[in-house]
Design an enzyme around this catalytic site. Structure first.
Site: not given
Ligand code: ADQ
Length: 747
Positions: A448, A654
């Site tokens: 991921h 990311d």
């Molecule tokens: P993450 O590093 O966690 O995931 P991301 O893909 O942006 O990053 O996902 C974050 C999730 O957390 C999103 O669904 C978002 O809605 C939720 N989130 C963020 N802030 C929030 C808040 N304050 N309250 C509630 N929800 C919140 C890892 C990798 C990424 C990759 C994903 C999936 O780092 O690059 O996209 O896995 O493969």
């Protein structure tokens, strides 16, 4: 068996015997009761009946006799209502005291068939016709060997004619018996029925000797157990274990009873080593085990209930259809730690849609594996932050140790030829340890996060070992072609492997490599909000006054570039003073890995920048930056995304970044906002209609933000329409199904 294996075996059966709730499905003839030469002579003796009664009286245990016999016959021997009865292979069943007829078929054609067969049997000494409510059976055990063929040919002629006219029935071959029965009724129907009676988290044990029992074995879930009682003919079986005869079945049942009744017998009370079947074993080709460090959306709930499932998150919604269709299970850490001196627990939760197997971590594993090697070594290394990488032998050793532990639990839940899908940097060695334990089914891995270039990756003292272990997977999935290229470059430079664009050959194995960008479920960000949420978000917007909203949403993590983003916002106010009082930034950060020191530091840095920018530019009626350190529900986030003029998504690096996709999905297509996206997010590869920006360049990012705020409606709609089409087309379900299809195709 070695001494260790024998101990594991004993512990395995002890754990099953003590599991609550436990459901036991036991066939009668040939399983609990020895075969008699005529069906009417076979009857459960006093010992068998009282054993079943004793088991059924235990708390946390449900027992069902699952037989082909008629209801009245079973009722005669097992009158106690707490014993569940399944008669006629599932056509009739007795729940808590009352019988229900599962089928309602016209009995006339079957009666005519029975008469024809009775006439036939009259000419063949030793043959017996058994008539039950919905089935007819022809027994030929007692027909002389040389005469059986003649009988069978004649009988099949009659039966085939019947089946052509009556498609609702089918013929089933048992041991020297042929049975005609309703096609829809199989003993397998007893399995979900039993699971429901036993309750959430149940493990089932099914015991039987007949072909009809195989349906029951086939319907079991990976955490259940199936025992076939050895038959003279060689037959392929779905069962995991084998016993010799009804006496051994009774001994196993007595063992379960003694274990639960607290008689504390020594482990040797197991009748013998319950062995895998000698006949060929059929494994489930639909079996799927998903393994990730953390189980999705489980929270620790104190008290009796233990772990419970809470809100369904993105990854689990993506995988749930695939899990259900394949009878799959998800394995991961419960989120709980236990003191190092204690032994770790594991178990299974069945929430009605899928099964989730959990295990606790020891505190040392949390420290050295999770916080240490995973988040202190691999996370910064893979995101290309070499100065933040910490390296220690302790971390590496813990990484290997935890893989062994998880693999042991996994082996309990998946057959050797089952399919396994491991997720992320926590499980890079998973295929390697599973192969060492004899797993030869397909194993895939999805990363991921980014995969770094060889100069960064080779900082890892164990780089070669990690790559070598990764090549025990059949399929490796990455978000982008760029990460694939980095991985292939690392393999080429560190291993003596043969590398093409999408396949690596190493040690006689082939590993397929593919780019498969993850998606979201866009519809879940487009649902109409509840009034309370509308009110809450409107209240927040009112507090901004006339200002337009620029929104940042992230886990609090240094890779997300939050300080850089805040500084660029301050720079915007400096370079383009017209925006003062007219635009506000809300940065929402969900707490993450708060006990890792770097993360606590990050929080302090952010808070100090917010203070500086607000101090420099803020006015009585206008606060430039609001920083909210808390989690929001999906419904709340959707409304915030929709209210924002700019989705400010600027990670330094990311894997993908789902927030970018969520922001697009939540927009009003008639008046959408603009996505300002870092060129270093994996999402930038697909989302070319976003405004792409370089988060390391503060002035440039401030200019890009200015531009995003000025784009007119026509251009916003055009950009959004293309972005939305891509988010909808390549979504979470297509991603999960695509990966599993590719994994199946590897073999
Ligand atoms: P993450 O590093 O966690 O995931 P991301 O893909 O942006 O990053 O996902 C974050 C999730 O957390 C999103 O669904 C978002 O809605 C939720 N989130 C963020 N802030 C929030 C808040 N304050 N309250 C509630 N929800 C919140 C890892 C990798 C990424 C990759 C994903 C999936 O780092 O690059 O996209 O896995 O493969």
């Amino acid at each position: 068996m070695t001494q260790d294996a024998r101990m594991d075996h004993v512990e395995h059966w002890m754990a099953i015997a003590r599991h609550t709730p436990l459901g036991i499905l036991c066939d009668l003839d040939g399983t609990l009761v020895p075969f008699a030469s005529a069906p009417e002579e076979a009857r459960p003796d006093h010992d068998a009946v009282s054993l079943i009664e004793d088991l059924a009286a235990l708390p946390g245990v449900v027992v069902a006799i699952v037989s082909g016999r008629p209801a009245e016959w079973l009722e005669r021997f097992f009158p106690t209502p707490s014993i569940r009865l399944v008669a006629e292979h599932g056509a009739m069943r007795r729940g808590a005291g009352a019988w229900e007829n599962v089928l309602n078929l016209d009995p006339t054609p079957l009666a005519a068939l029975a008469e024809e067969l009775v006439t036939l049997a009259a000419r063949h000494p030793g043959s017996v016709i058994e008539r039950k409510g919905t089935t007819v059976a022809l027994h030929y055990r007692n027909v002389r060997r040389g005469r059986r063929g003649e009988l069978i040919v004649e009988a099949y002629g009659i039966i085939d004619r019947f089946l052509t006219r009556q498609p609702a029935y089918e013929r089933l071959e048992g041991i020297l018996v042929t049975e005609i029965r309703p096609a829809s009724v199989k003993k397998s129907s007893a399995v979900p029925w039993m699971r429901e009676i036993a309750g959430p988290g149940a493990r089932l044990i099914a015991i039987g000797d007949d072909v009809t029992d195989e349906h029951m074995f086939q319907a079991l879930a990976p955490q259940d157990e199936s025992i076939v009682v050895r038959v003279t003919e060689t037959r392929r079986t779905f069962a995991r274990w084998e016993l010799e005869n009804p006496n051994e079945v009774r001994a196993v049942l007595r063992y379960i009873h003694a274990m639960r009744a607290g008689h504390s017998p020594p482990s040797t009370t197991l009748p013998r080593e319950i062995a895998p079947p000698r006949s060929p074993q059929i494994t489930f080709d639909h079996e799927l085990l998903v393994v990730s460090n953390r189980l999705p959306d489980f929270r620790q709930v104190e008290g009796e209930e233990g772990l419970r499932r809470k809100n369904v998150g993105g990854l689990v919604s993506a995988l749930e259809p695939a899990l259900r269709a394949r009878g799959g299970m998800w394995l991961g850490w419960s989120g709980r730690t236990v003191p190092d001196a204690e032994s770790v627990a594991n178990g299974v939760i069945d929430d009605g849609t899928a099964q989730f197997a959990w295990l606790d971590y020891k505190e040392a594993w949390y420290q050295n594996y999770y916080s240490g090697f995973c988040n202190g070594t691999l996370w910064p290394l893979f995101h290309s932050f070499p100065s933040r990488v910490s390296l220690s032998d302790k971390g590496w050793n813990a990484y290997r140790e935890v893989h062994e532990v998880i693999a042991d639990v996994a082996s309990e839940h998946v057959g050797r030829r089952g399919m396994i899908w491991a997720h992320d940097y926590h499980l890079l060695l998973f295929a390697h340890v599973m192969r060492q334990k004899g797993h030869n089914g397909p194993i895939g891995h999805f990363l991921h996060i980014p995969f770094p270039s060889p100069d960064i990756f080779s900082m890892l003292p164990w780089a070669g070992e990690v790559l070598d272990a990764l090549l025990d997977f059949d399929l490796l999935g990455f978000h982008t072609q760029g990460f694939v290229a980095n991985f292939l470059a690392c393999v080429s430079s560190l291993l003596p492997a043969r590398v093409t664009d999408d396949v690596i050959s190493h040690r006689g194995r082939f590993t397929h490599v593919t780019a498969m960008p993850i998606g979201i479920l866009p519809a879940t960000f487009q649902e109409p909000p509840e009034p309370a949420i509308v009110e809450e978000i409107e209240g927040l917007m009112r507090s901004l006054g006339e200002s337009r909203l620029v929104l940042g949403v992230d886990r609090l993590d240094y890779t997300k570039g939050i300080p850089e983003r805040l500084l660029a916002f301050g720079r915007l106010l400096e370079m383009f003073p017209d925006w003062r009082g007219k635009v506000s930034l809300i940065q929402i950060s969900v707490p993450s890995r708060a006990d890792v020191p770097l993360y606590a530091e990050q929080r302090a840095t952010i808070e100090s920048i917010v203070g500086r920018v607000n101090g420099e530019f803020g006015e009585a009626a206008w606060v430039p930056i609001r920083y909210l350190y808390r989690s929001y529900s999906k419904a709340q986030l959707s409304q915030l995304y929709r209210a924002a003029s700019v989705g400010y998504v600027t990670p330094l690096r990311d894997g993908m970044n789902l927030v970018a996709k969520e922001y697009v999905a939540a927009q009003d297509p008639e008046s959408p906002g603009v996505l300002l996206l870092s060129q270093f997010a994996g999402a930038a590869v697909e989302m070319r209609e976003a405004i792409l920006t370089n988060p390391h360049h503060t002035d440039g990012m401030a200019r890009d933000l200015d531009r995003s705020l000025r784009i007119d409606l026509k251009e916003r709609k055009a950009r959004h329409a293309k972005l939305l089409a891509s988010v909808q087309r390549s979504n979470a379900v297509t991603w999960a199904e695509g990966f599993l299809d590719a994994l199946s195709a590897c073999r």
